[in-house]
Design a protein around this motif. Structure first.
Motif, mmCIF file in Angstrom:
data_model
loop_
_atom_site.group_PDB
_atom_site.id
_atom_site.type_symbol
_atom_site.label_atom_id
_atom_site.label_comp_id
_atom_site.label_asym_id
_atom_site.label_seq_id
_atom_site.Cartn_x
_atom_site.Cartn_y
_atom_site.Cartn_z
ATOM 1 N N LYS A 187 0.881 -1.165 -0.102
ATOM 2 C CA LYS A 187 0.021 -0.047 0.019
ATOM 3 C C LYS A 187 0.888 1.294 0.093
ATOM 4 C CE LYS A 187 -4.172 -1.900 1.838
ATOM 5 N NZ LYS A 187 -5.477 -1.678 2.599
ATOM 6 N N PRO A 188 0.188 2.272 -0.443
ATOM 7 C CA PRO A 188 1.231 3.580 -0.868
ATOM 8 C C PRO A 188 1.716 4.093 0.588
ATOM 9 C CG PRO A 188 -1.028 3.794 -1.749
ATOM 10 C CD PRO A 188 -1.062 2.333 -1.058
ATOM 11 N N VAL A 189 2.919 4.291 0.654
ATOM 12 C CA VAL A 189 3.854 4.771 1.832
ATOM 13 C C VAL A 189 3.048 6.188 2.183
ATOM 14 C CG1 VAL A 189 5.813 5.226 2.846
ATOM 15 C CG2 VAL A 189 5.733 3.522 1.266
ATOM 16 N N ASP A 190 3.063 7.076 1.337
ATOM 17 C CA ASP A 190 2.786 8.633 1.531
ATOM 18 C C ASP A 190 1.473 8.800 2.429
ATOM 19 O OD1 ASP A 190 5.132 9.143 0.451
ATOM 20 O OD2 ASP A 190 4.340 9.862 -1.369
ATOM 21 N N GLY A 191 0.418 7.852 1.946
ATOM 22 C CA GLY A 191 -0.793 8.091 2.590
ATOM 23 C C GLY A 191 -0.725 7.633 3.857
ATOM 24 N N HIS A 192 0.061 6.603 4.284
ATOM 25 C CA HIS A 192 0.135 6.293 5.830
ATOM 26 C C HIS A 192 1.103 7.242 6.498
ATOM 27 C CE1 HIS A 192 -1.380 2.473 3.994
ATOM 28 N NE2 HIS A 192 -1.771 2.107 5.172
ATOM 29 N N LYS A 193 2.006 7.794 5.872
ATOM 30 C CA LYS A 193 2.724 8.844 6.515
ATOM 31 C C LYS A 193 1.772 9.900 6.988
ATOM 32 C CE LYS A 193 7.338 7.743 4.842
ATOM 33 N NZ LYS A 193 8.469 8.486 4.040
#
Length: 198
Positions: free
Chosen positions: A178-184
């Motif tokens: 899953k996308p890293v940026d969204g979780h960050k």
């Protein structure tokens, strides 16, 4: 009697054997999982004897524990390195979150620490390992940051447990692609809301 130049001492040979076993075991535990990895595979991959394995470890679970300890220390070292220079608890928490995600992005680490670790060692022992490897960093950072916010006193242990669970769940999602940026961004939003300054 003095060692000949270039010749390794018994201690150096023992450390090299132990390191080879941990490296080989890590690779196989990540590839196959703990249950589907046999000790003969590990000693063959490490190019050592079965006796060498049992000289250094009491068995496969003990070797797995050594692998997990090394991984937990690596995560703690990354967080410490990326936050030690920061004075603000809030900035340290944000930087620590980024460092955690970066450290957990190492292939296989999420599986070892978040899936197989609790299953093989038990959640209690895994928490002890994480504490010894610097797992109290989050609670210390929370304590510093919460001292400057408008919230009433919140039990830091409970808050730390909840935030740790969020970090771990995000790390697992990222490991699954899953996308890293969204979780960050989501973690940053949670911390910003929680630590809204007065």
């Amino acid at each position: 009697m003095q060692e000949k130049p270039g010749r390794r001492s018994n201690k150096q040979r023992a450390e090299a054997t132990r390191a080879s076993l941990i490296k080989a075991a890590r690779t196989l535990f990540v590839e196959n999982g703990f249950g589907d990895t046999a000790t003969p595979e590990i000693v063959a991959r490490a190019n050592v004897t079965r006796g060498a394995l049992y000289h250094h470890f009491s068995g496969k679970a003990d070797l797995f524990r050594a692998v997990v300890c090394r991984e937990a220390r690596a995560v703690a070292s990354r967080i410490e390195r990326d936050t030690v220079h920061l004075d603000s608890g809030f900035e340290a928490l944000l930087a620590g979150a980024e460092a955690y995600f970066a450290a957990m992005a190492v292939p296989g680490r999420a599986r070892l620490l978040l899936i197989d670790g609790p299953s093989v060692l038990g959640q209690g022992e895994l928490e002890q390992i994480e504490t010894l490897a610097g797992g109290e960093t989050l609670r210390r950072g929370l304590g510093l940051a919460m001292a400057h916010v408008a919230h009433p006193a919140v039990p830091l242990d409970a808050l730390g447990d909840i935030l740790s669970a969020a970090f771990d769940r995000a790390a697992l999602a990222i490991a699954r692609g899953k996308p890293v940026d969204g979780h960050k961004q989501a973690i940053r939003m949670i911390l910003s809301g929680l630590l809204q300054k007065t």
